[in-house]
Write a protein that holds these residues in place. Structure first.
Motif, short mmCIF file in Angstrom:
data_model
loop_
_atom_site.label_atom_id
_atom_site.label_comp_id
_atom_site.label_asym_id
_atom_site.label_seq_id
_atom_site.Cartn_x
_atom_site.Cartn_y
_atom_site.Cartn_z
N ILE A 26 16.66 69.71 24.21
CA ILE A 26 16.53 70.14 22.82
C ILE A 26 17.02 71.58 22.71
O ILE A 26 16.49 72.47 23.37
CB ILE A 26 15.07 70.04 22.32
CG1 ILE A 26 14.53 68.63 22.51
CG2 ILE A 26 14.98 70.46 20.85
CD1 ILE A 26 13.04 68.50 22.26
N LYS A 27 18.03 71.81 21.89
CA LYS A 27 18.62 73.14 21.77
C LYS A 27 18.79 73.53 20.31
O LYS A 27 18.91 72.67 19.43
CB LYS A 27 19.98 73.19 22.47
CG LYS A 27 19.90 73.00 24.00
CD LYS A 27 21.26 73.12 24.64
CE LYS A 27 21.20 72.92 26.16
NZ LYS A 27 20.46 74.00 26.83
N LEU A 43 23.63 68.03 27.40
CA LEU A 43 22.61 67.19 26.77
C LEU A 43 22.83 65.71 27.06
O LEU A 43 21.89 64.96 27.32
CB LEU A 43 22.58 67.43 25.26
CG LEU A 43 22.07 68.79 24.81
CD1 LEU A 43 22.30 68.97 23.32
CD2 LEU A 43 20.59 68.94 25.12
N ARG A 44 24.10 65.31 27.07
CA ARG A 44 24.40 63.90 27.35
C ARG A 44 24.04 63.56 28.79
O ARG A 44 23.58 62.44 29.07
CB ARG A 44 25.87 63.60 27.04
CG ARG A 44 26.12 62.10 26.83
CD ARG A 44 27.47 61.81 26.22
NE ARG A 44 27.62 62.34 24.89
CZ ARG A 44 27.11 61.79 23.79
NH1 ARG A 44 26.38 60.69 23.90
NH2 ARG A 44 27.31 62.32 22.60
N ALA A 45 24.22 64.50 29.69
CA ALA A 45 23.84 64.26 31.09
C ALA A 45 22.33 64.05 31.20
O ALA A 45 21.86 63.17 31.93
CB ALA A 45 24.28 65.43 31.96
N SER A 46 21.56 64.84 30.45
CA SER A 46 20.11 64.66 30.45
C SER A 46 19.73 63.31 29.87
O SER A 46 18.83 62.63 30.38
CB SER A 46 19.44 65.78 29.64
OG SER A 46 19.59 67.03 30.26
N PHE A 47 20.43 62.92 28.81
CA PHE A 47 20.12 61.64 28.18
C PHE A 47 20.47 60.47 29.09
O PHE A 47 19.67 59.54 29.28
CB PHE A 47 20.86 61.51 26.84
CG PHE A 47 20.64 60.18 26.17
CD1 PHE A 47 19.45 59.92 25.51
CD2 PHE A 47 21.61 59.19 26.22
CE1 PHE A 47 19.23 58.68 24.90
CE2 PHE A 47 21.41 57.95 25.63
CZ PHE A 47 20.21 57.71 24.96
N VAL A 48 21.66 60.52 29.67
CA VAL A 48 22.11 59.43 30.56
C VAL A 48 21.18 59.31 31.77
O VAL A 48 20.93 58.20 32.27
CB VAL A 48 23.57 59.67 31.00
CG1 VAL A 48 23.98 58.69 32.10
CG2 VAL A 48 24.51 59.53 29.80
N ILE A 97 18.72 66.49 21.44
CA ILE A 97 18.88 67.01 20.08
C ILE A 97 19.48 68.41 20.07
O ILE A 97 19.12 69.25 20.89
CB ILE A 97 17.50 67.07 19.37
CG1 ILE A 97 16.79 65.71 19.42
CG2 ILE A 97 17.63 67.55 17.94
CD1 ILE A 97 15.29 65.82 19.44
N VAL A 98 20.35 68.65 19.09
CA VAL A 98 20.77 70.01 18.74
C VAL A 98 20.36 70.27 17.29
O VAL A 98 20.64 69.46 16.41
CB VAL A 98 22.29 70.21 18.89
CG1 VAL A 98 22.71 71.57 18.33
CG2 VAL A 98 22.71 70.10 20.34
N LEU A 99 19.69 71.38 17.06
CA LEU A 99 19.31 71.81 15.72
C LEU A 99 20.18 72.97 15.29
O LEU A 99 20.31 73.95 16.01
CB LEU A 99 17.84 72.22 15.69
CG LEU A 99 17.38 72.98 14.42
CD1 LEU A 99 17.48 72.10 13.18
CD2 LEU A 99 15.97 73.52 14.60
N LYS A 100 20.76 72.87 14.11
CA LYS A 100 21.48 73.99 13.48
C LYS A 100 20.71 74.39 12.22
O LYS A 100 20.84 73.76 11.18
CB LYS A 100 22.92 73.57 13.15
CG LYS A 100 23.69 74.55 12.25
CD LYS A 100 23.79 75.93 12.85
CE LYS A 100 24.49 76.89 11.91
NZ LYS A 100 23.69 77.21 10.69
N PRO A 101 19.85 75.44 12.30
CA PRO A 101 19.14 75.89 11.11
C PRO A 101 20.07 76.66 10.17
O PRO A 101 21.15 77.10 10.58
CB PRO A 101 18.04 76.80 11.68
CG PRO A 101 18.55 77.25 13.00
CD PRO A 101 19.49 76.19 13.51
N SER A 102 19.62 76.83 8.94
CA SER A 102 20.46 77.51 7.95
C SER A 102 20.45 79.02 8.14
O SER A 102 19.39 79.64 8.28
CB SER A 102 19.97 77.18 6.54
OG SER A 102 20.67 77.95 5.58
N GLU A 103 21.62 79.60 8.11
CA GLU A 103 21.75 81.06 8.23
C GLU A 103 21.30 81.78 6.96
O GLU A 103 21.11 83.00 6.96
CB GLU A 103 23.20 81.42 8.54
CG GLU A 103 24.20 81.24 7.41
CD GLU A 103 24.68 79.80 7.22
OE1 GLU A 103 25.58 79.58 6.38
OE2 GLU A 103 24.15 78.90 7.90
#
Length: 488
Positions: A175-176, A23-28, A147-153
């Motif tokens: 976005i993951k 993700l950082r590579a995509s951002f940079v 972005i990384v999203l961690k939804p609630s289990e």
């Protein structure tokens, strides 16, 4: 809790590290920074919501027995509004803000640039699993972040659907979604992020903040608290009770961070209020509310048992004046009113987050402010029902909360021109509308000067005259500057 389904790859610290690196590579590379990319992702989210409304409604029904109206309006509808607002205003939000300069840097000009923070982590909650997952992401996309999203289990059907839809509709290189429980969240928290946005409870918030501190990562914490409702006498009780019901039981059966947690009213007004609640609740949910399809269930057996512990405490159970029925099989608890509960009871010591509503009685309505202070902390929301302008002024001046509403409950959540967030124990930072864009942006100060007209004033050798003139310039006083120039 953290076991992996057969055939599914284990997501550990190394997996999280590789994900952040990608993700950082995509951002940079600048992929997320262009206006066009931001627009494309917001349009993709809108399309995702429009084409999958029924699967989303079904997932929310599976997880929470959430009525279709609540799912469609409070989750999908509000997300659509967030996307549309960002698409309409984002170009304006991205423009540099002109800033004034002073005599100290004359001649010069200045501006403030909103730049994306980088790679951000959003950890969302189970009670509004789509709204609380994707609404912050609207702001993160608009600001130009990966972005990384961690939804609630705890809402597994919603989590699974979120992961599938985001992968199908959004840019997977930027976005993951990471599903899972404690091990996966812990692996994510070990990484260095440019911001962490967490919605949930204070206990987990402390863990998130401690992990963020190791990397000096800024955080937004959207928590909760005991949101009070002050009900004055000499008001339209029917309207007041209907609006309290709408903010309590019609918001996920009380499982909402801005849900009214307890009511404060006078002894003289208390029974009138109880009678009004009984009448309106029966109209909304019938004589057997456990059979109503318009009432959400409790999310799981742990939360069901926690609520029964609050309700069945010896000094509380005798205070039930309406409701109290429960259905353990379907994890349902009826709307429950309790009158004059002891202030030292369990139900008054923690956020209820469910369909129980205690009423505290006072002799004079002005005593309500002392009750709120004695409950400790600063709630996410506080509500007042009154026609008294003096009482309203005192409420606004004295009650510290994330947000205040007079003569309604919960509706400030839908107003994008207001920041939504907590203070103290109810959280830090805010979002919604432009506030979401700002939450995921760095305000970069830029000062422009030319190379001409360089003055020797700031350079050695230092003299008394230079000192007096510099002091005058820093003061901003034209008279002092003239006096310094004249040697007075």
């Amino acid at each position: 809790m953290g076991s992996q389904p057969e055939g599914k790859a284990v997501f550990d610290s190394e997996s999280a590290k590789e994900m952040v690196k990608e993700l950082r590579a995509s951002f940079v590379a600048g992929k997320t920074k262009s206006y066009e990319w931001r627009v494309s992702q917001l349009i993709a989210m809108l399309k995702m919501l429009e084409e999958n409304e029924q699967p989303i409604v079904s997932a929310l029904r599976d997880d929470l027995s959430k009525p279709e109206l609540e799912s469609s309006i409070y989750e999908i509808g509000m997300l659509r509004n967030s996307c549309r607002l960002a698409l309409k205003e984002m170009k304006h939000w991205m423009k540099p803000e002109k800033a004034k300069t002073s005599l100290t840097t004359f001649p010069s000009s200045a501006e403030i640039l909103s730049e994306p923070l980088g790679v951000v982590l959003v950890i969302s909650a189970w009670n509004y699993p789509f709204l609380l997952s994707l609404d912050p992401i609207v702001g993160a996309i608009a600001a130009g972040n990966a972005i990384v999203l961690k939804p609630s289990e705890i809402a597994p059907a919603s989590s699974s659907l979120l992961a599938k839809l985001v992968a199908d509709y959004m840019d997977d290189s930027c976005i993951k979604v990471v599903e899972g429980a404690v091990p996966e969240t812990s692996a994510l928290l070990e990484q260095k992020w440019d911001k962490i946005f967490y919605t949930g409870n204070g206990r987990i918030a402390r863990i998130v903040m401690a992990a963020a501190a190791k990397h000096l990562t800024p955080v937004v914490l959207e928590l909760g608290g005991k949101s009070p409702v002050i009900v004055d006498s000499d008001i339209d009780l029917k309207v007041a009770t209907r609006r309290i019901i709408a903010g309590k039981w019609a918001c996920n059966n009380g499982q909402a961070c801005i849900s009214p947690d307890y009511i404060i009213t006078t002894k003289d007004n208390s029974m009138k209020l109880v009678d009004s609640f009984k009448c309106e609740l029966e109209q909304f949910y019938g004589k057997n509310p456990l059979d109503s399809k318009d009432l959400s269930c409790i999310v799981n057996s742990n939360h069901f048992d926690r609520l029964l512990k609050l309700l069945d405490e010896d000094k509380v159970s005798s205070k039930i004046v309406h409701g109290g029925e429960r259905d353990e099989t379907n994890l349902k608890i009826a709307p429950t009113i309790l009158l004059d509960v002891p202030k030292n009871s369990l139900i008054m010591k923690e956020e209820i987050f469910g369909p129980l509503l205690p009423i505290i009685v006072v002799d004079k309505v002005e005593e309500s402010f002392d009750v709120i202070k004695s409950c400790g902390g600063k709630p996410l929301a506080a509500y007042l029902f009154t026609n008294n302008k003096k009482l309203t002024g005192k409420f606004v001046a004295e009650v510290s909360a994330g947000g205040l509403v007079v003569n309604d409950t919960a509706v400030h959540l839908a107003e994008h021109n207001l920041p939504f967030g907590g203070v103290g124990d109810s959280g830090m930072g805010s979002y919604h509308g432009k506030f979401s864009f700002d939450a995921f942006s760095h305000k970069k100060a830029v000062l422009y000067r030319g190379l001409g007209g360089d003055a020797s004033l700031r350079y050695p050798p230092y003299t008394r005259g230079k000192l007096r003139l510099l002091q005058a310039l820093l003061s901003g006083s034209i008279l002092r500057i003239i006096r310094a120039l004249l040697g007075w």
